[in-house]
Design a protein around this motif. Structure first.
Motif, PDB file in Angstrom:
ATOM      1  N   ASP A 233       0.816  -1.212   0.000  1.00  0.00           N
ATOM      2  CA  ASP A 233       0.000   0.000   0.000  1.00  0.00           C
ATOM      3  C   ASP A 233       0.853   1.267   0.000  1.00  0.00           C
ATOM      4  O   ASP A 233       0.421   2.306  -0.495  1.00  0.00           O
ATOM      5  N   GLN A 234       2.060   1.178   0.554  1.00  0.00           N
ATOM      6  CA  GLN A 234       2.931   2.351   0.641  1.00  0.00           C
ATOM      7  C   GLN A 234       3.753   2.576  -0.629  1.00  0.00           C
ATOM      8  O   GLN A 234       4.365   3.635  -0.784  1.00  0.00           O
ATOM      9  N   GLN A 235       3.751   1.601  -1.528  1.00  0.00           N
ATOM     10  CA  GLN A 235       4.556   1.718  -2.741  1.00  0.00           C
ATOM     11  C   GLN A 235       4.156   2.932  -3.585  1.00  0.00           C
ATOM     12  O   GLN A 235       4.988   3.532  -4.258  1.00  0.00           O
ATOM     13  N   ARG A 236       2.870   3.295  -3.521  1.00  0.00           N
ATOM     14  CA  ARG A 236       2.386   4.408  -4.352  1.00  0.00           C
ATOM     15  C   ARG A 236       2.990   5.745  -3.949  1.00  0.00           C
ATOM     16  O   ARG A 236       2.921   6.721  -4.708  1.00  0.00           O
ATOM     17  N   PHE A 237       3.569   5.806  -2.744  1.00  0.00           N
ATOM     18  CA  PHE A 237       4.163   7.072  -2.312  1.00  0.00           C
ATOM     19  C   PHE A 237       5.570   7.281  -2.875  1.00  0.00           C
ATOM     20  O   PHE A 237       6.083   8.402  -2.830  1.00  0.00           O
ATOM     21  N   PRO A 239       6.766   6.974  -6.213  1.00  0.00           N
ATOM     22  CA  PRO A 239       6.832   7.859  -7.395  1.00  0.00           C
ATOM     23  C   PRO A 239       6.437   9.299  -7.074  1.00  0.00           C
ATOM     24  O   PRO A 239       6.908  10.235  -7.727  1.00  0.00           O
ATOM     25  N   TYR A 240       5.599   9.480  -6.064  1.00  0.00           N
ATOM     26  CA  TYR A 240       5.305  10.847  -5.611  1.00  0.00           C
ATOM     27  C   TYR A 240       6.579  11.493  -5.084  1.00  0.00           C
ATOM     28  O   TYR A 240       6.892  12.641  -5.411  1.00  0.00           O
ATOM     29  N   LEU A 241       7.346  10.739  -4.286  1.00  0.00           N
ATOM     30  CA  LEU A 241       8.594  11.270  -3.723  1.00  0.00           C
ATOM     31  C   LEU A 241       9.587  11.618  -4.828  1.00  0.00           C
ATOM     32  O   LEU A 241      10.138  12.729  -4.860  1.00  0.00           O
ATOM     33  N   THR A 242       9.820  10.696  -5.748  1.00  0.00           N
ATOM     34  CA  THR A 242      10.810  10.959  -6.797  1.00  0.00           C
ATOM     35  C   THR A 242      10.342  12.090  -7.723  1.00  0.00           C
ATOM     36  O   THR A 242      11.149  12.903  -8.180  1.00  0.00           O
ATOM     37  N   GLY A 243       9.043  12.141  -7.982  1.00  0.00           N
ATOM     38  CA  GLY A 243       8.515  13.225  -8.813  1.00  0.00           C
ATOM     39  C   GLY A 243       8.632  14.573  -8.127  1.00  0.00           C
ATOM     40  O   GLY A 243       8.965  15.583  -8.759  1.00  0.00           O
ATOM     41  N   TYR A 244       8.403  14.596  -6.839  1.00  0.00           N
ATOM     42  CA  TYR A 244       8.518  15.828  -6.041  1.00  0.00           C
ATOM     43  C   TYR A 244       9.954  16.342  -6.077  1.00  0.00           C
ATOM     44  O   TYR A 244      10.205  17.528  -6.336  1.00  0.00           O
ATOM     45  N   VAL A 245      10.898  15.441  -5.818  1.00  0.00           N
ATOM     46  CA  VAL A 245      12.316  15.828  -5.809  1.00  0.00           C
ATOM     47  C   VAL A 245      12.751  16.304  -7.194  1.00  0.00           C
ATOM     48  O   VAL A 245      13.479  17.300  -7.327  1.00  0.00           O
ATOM     49  N   ALA A 246      12.299  15.603  -8.243  1.00  0.00           N
ATOM     50  CA  ALA A 246      12.651  16.008  -9.604  1.00  0.00           C
ATOM     51  C   ALA A 246      12.074  17.383  -9.933  1.00  0.00           C
ATOM     52  O   ALA A 246      12.744  18.213 -10.566  1.00  0.00           O
ATOM     53  N   TYR A 247      10.860  17.635  -9.487  1.00  0.00           N
ATOM     54  CA  TYR A 247      10.230  18.935  -9.766  1.00  0.00           C
ATOM     55  C   TYR A 247      11.056  20.074  -9.175  1.00  0.00           C
ATOM     56  O   TYR A 247      11.341  21.067  -9.856  1.00  0.00           O
ATOM     57  N   ALA A 255       9.834  14.678 -13.565  1.00  0.00           N
ATOM     58  CA  ALA A 255       8.774  14.889 -12.573  1.00  0.00           C
ATOM     59  C   ALA A 255       7.428  14.443 -13.122  1.00  0.00           C
ATOM     60  O   ALA A 255       6.657  13.742 -12.445  1.00  0.00           O
ATOM     61  N   ILE A 256       7.131  14.827 -14.351  1.00  0.00           N
ATOM     62  CA  ILE A 256       5.855  14.458 -14.964  1.00  0.00           C
ATOM     63  C   ILE A 256       5.725  12.944 -15.079  1.00  0.00           C
ATOM     64  O   ILE A 256       4.693  12.360 -14.710  1.00  0.00           O
ATOM     65  N   ALA A 257       6.770  12.300 -15.571  1.00  0.00           N
ATOM     66  CA  ALA A 257       6.733  10.839 -15.739  1.00  0.00           C
ATOM     67  C   ALA A 257       6.515  10.133 -14.402  1.00  0.00           C
ATOM     68  O   ALA A 257       5.714   9.191 -14.312  1.00  0.00           O
ATOM     69  N   ASP A 258       7.204  10.583 -13.363  1.00  0.00           N
ATOM     70  CA  ASP A 258       7.078   9.935 -12.047  1.00  0.00           C
ATOM     71  C   ASP A 258       5.724  10.233 -11.410  1.00  0.00           C
ATOM     72  O   ASP A 258       5.061   9.330 -10.879  1.00  0.00           O
ATOM     73  N   LEU A 259       5.312  11.488 -11.451  1.00  0.00           N
ATOM     74  CA  LEU A 259       4.054  11.869 -10.810  1.00  0.00           C
ATOM     75  C   LEU A 259       2.848  11.222 -11.481  1.00  0.00           C
ATOM     76  O   LEU A 259       1.828  10.966 -10.827  1.00  0.00           O
ATOM     77  N   GLN A 260       2.953  10.925 -12.761  1.00  0.00           N
ATOM     78  CA  GLN A 260       1.862  10.231 -13.430  1.00  0.00           C
ATOM     79  C   GLN A 260       1.742   8.773 -12.987  1.00  0.00           C
ATOM     80  O   GLN A 260       0.709   8.135 -13.227  1.00  0.00           O
ATOM     81  N   GLU A 261       2.776   8.263 -12.315  1.00  0.00           N
ATOM     82  CA  GLU A 261       2.728   6.918 -11.736  1.00  0.00           C
ATOM     83  C   GLU A 261       2.216   6.949 -10.298  1.00  0.00           C
ATOM     84  O   GLU A 261       1.989   5.897  -9.693  1.00  0.00           O
ATOM     85  N   ALA A 262       2.041   8.139  -9.747  1.00  0.00           N
ATOM     86  CA  ALA A 262       1.572   8.291  -8.368  1.00  0.00           C
ATOM     87  C   ALA A 262       0.044   8.307  -8.343  1.00  0.00           C
ATOM     88  O   ALA A 262      -0.618   8.141  -9.372  1.00  0.00           O
TER      89      ALA A 262
END
Length: 319
Positions: A233-237, A239-247, A255-262
């Motif tokens: 259940d925590q795995q979904r967080f 790509p949010y983390l990596t997308g946030y850092v990339a942004y 960021a877009i590619a990672d956040l779209q997986e969140a």
């Protein structure tokens, strides 16, 4: 039919009829659902209307509920939440303050405090929101409910972080982690989960401070802890983390590619995606994601951050 048989038949019919009458007259079993009160029915109707994005109709139902029960805490909470979504913050807080006043249990009081805190976050008024989160944290620490208190500490930390008060966010995230590990019977998986949350927080804090190498170090540590936690259940967080850092590193395509997986139901993630598209020059996609944010009718921290910005951006884009 002879007389004895007739007598037996009459007695049997009388017993069946008497039994049916007793069943009909018997009180409801303990725990059986009671008919909803008019106030409760109106509150439930208003909640559904708000979920459907019909805020004006929801407010009308809440007003009817309050005409019947002027001190109904749930009606005041719901009214405040809908008014926040509409941007009428002073009136929202009048109802939320009333909900705090009339709350009859400690749980109801804490729920009202947190809802009021989220209301202030719509305007990033952390002076007031922070006081309310502190009250909830203190109440849970008073019960030595360490994990629940740690959740509130992390919640407060995120409020501070996304309102730009990074040092306060760091203090609260550290408090959250230290509070959670005070629970002596945490499993190894849960210890890893709380370590993931702490590393995740440190990565986002470093990203906001433009300490990009430090952020990546914590991203790596967060992934290690997440793998050890083995919590799907925590795995979904992640790509949010990596997308946030990339942004915050200016790597908008990543960021877009990672956040779209969140989680695409989270208005904060949708808003961050909109901003990433905007930064990359794709105004059409940015507007599309801002509209998705406005379709969310939740009253929670993620929407408190996202909705005012999305509304402002869409209004600015009007011809």
């Amino acid at each position: 039919m002879n007389r004895p048989n007739i007598l037996i038949l009459c007695v049997a019919v009388w017993l069946v009829a008497s039994g049916a009458m007793l069943v009909a007259q018997a009180p409801a079993a303990p725990g059986a659902s009671e008919p909803a009160t008019p106030t409760a029915a109106l509150v439930k109707q208003a909640q559904q209307l708000n979920t459907e994005g019909k805020q004006d109709e929801a407010l009308a139902s809440y007003r009817k509920a309050l005409e019947i029960s002027p001190n109904d805490a749930d009606a005041h909470l719901g009214m405040g939440a809908v008014l926040d979504l509409k941007g009428d913050y002073p009136e929202a807080r009048r109802h939320l303050a009333k909900a705090v006043e009339v709350a009859s249990t400690s749980d109801a009081k804490e729920r009202a405090w947190r809802t009021m805190a989220f209301s202030y976050v719509f305007e990033c008024n952390m002076s007031e929101a922070g006081k309310l989160e502190q009250q909830v944290f203190d109440a849970r620490m008073g019960r030595q409910d360490f994990l629940s208190a740690a959740d509130v500490a992390n919640e407060a930390a995120r409020l501070y972080l996304e309102c730009g008060e990074i040092d306060s966010a760091e203090r609260w995230y550290k408090t959250g982690y230290q509070t959670a590990i005070r629970k002596t019977d945490l499993s190894d998986a849960d210890k890893s989960l709380w370590l993931f949350r702490w590393e995740n927080a440190q990565a986002r804090i470093a990203a906001r401070r433009a300490q990009h190498d430090e952020a990546q170090k914590h991203v790596t540590a967060a992934k290690t802890a997440l793998d050890k936690a083995n919590n799907q259940d925590q795995q979904r967080f992640y790509p949010y983390l990596t997308g946030y850092v990339a942004y915050y590193a200016g790597k908008y395509k990543t960021a877009i590619a990672d956040l779209q997986e969140a989680d695409q139901r989270d208005p904060f993630i949708l808003c961050l995606l909109a901003q990433a598209f905007e930064k990359s020059g794709d105004q059409k996609q940015a507007a599309e994601y801002y509209r998705k944010v406005m379709a969310s009718n939740a009253h929670n921290p993620t929407n408190a951050f996202a909705r005012p910005l999305a509304k402002k951006k869409l209004e600015m884009a009007k011809p």
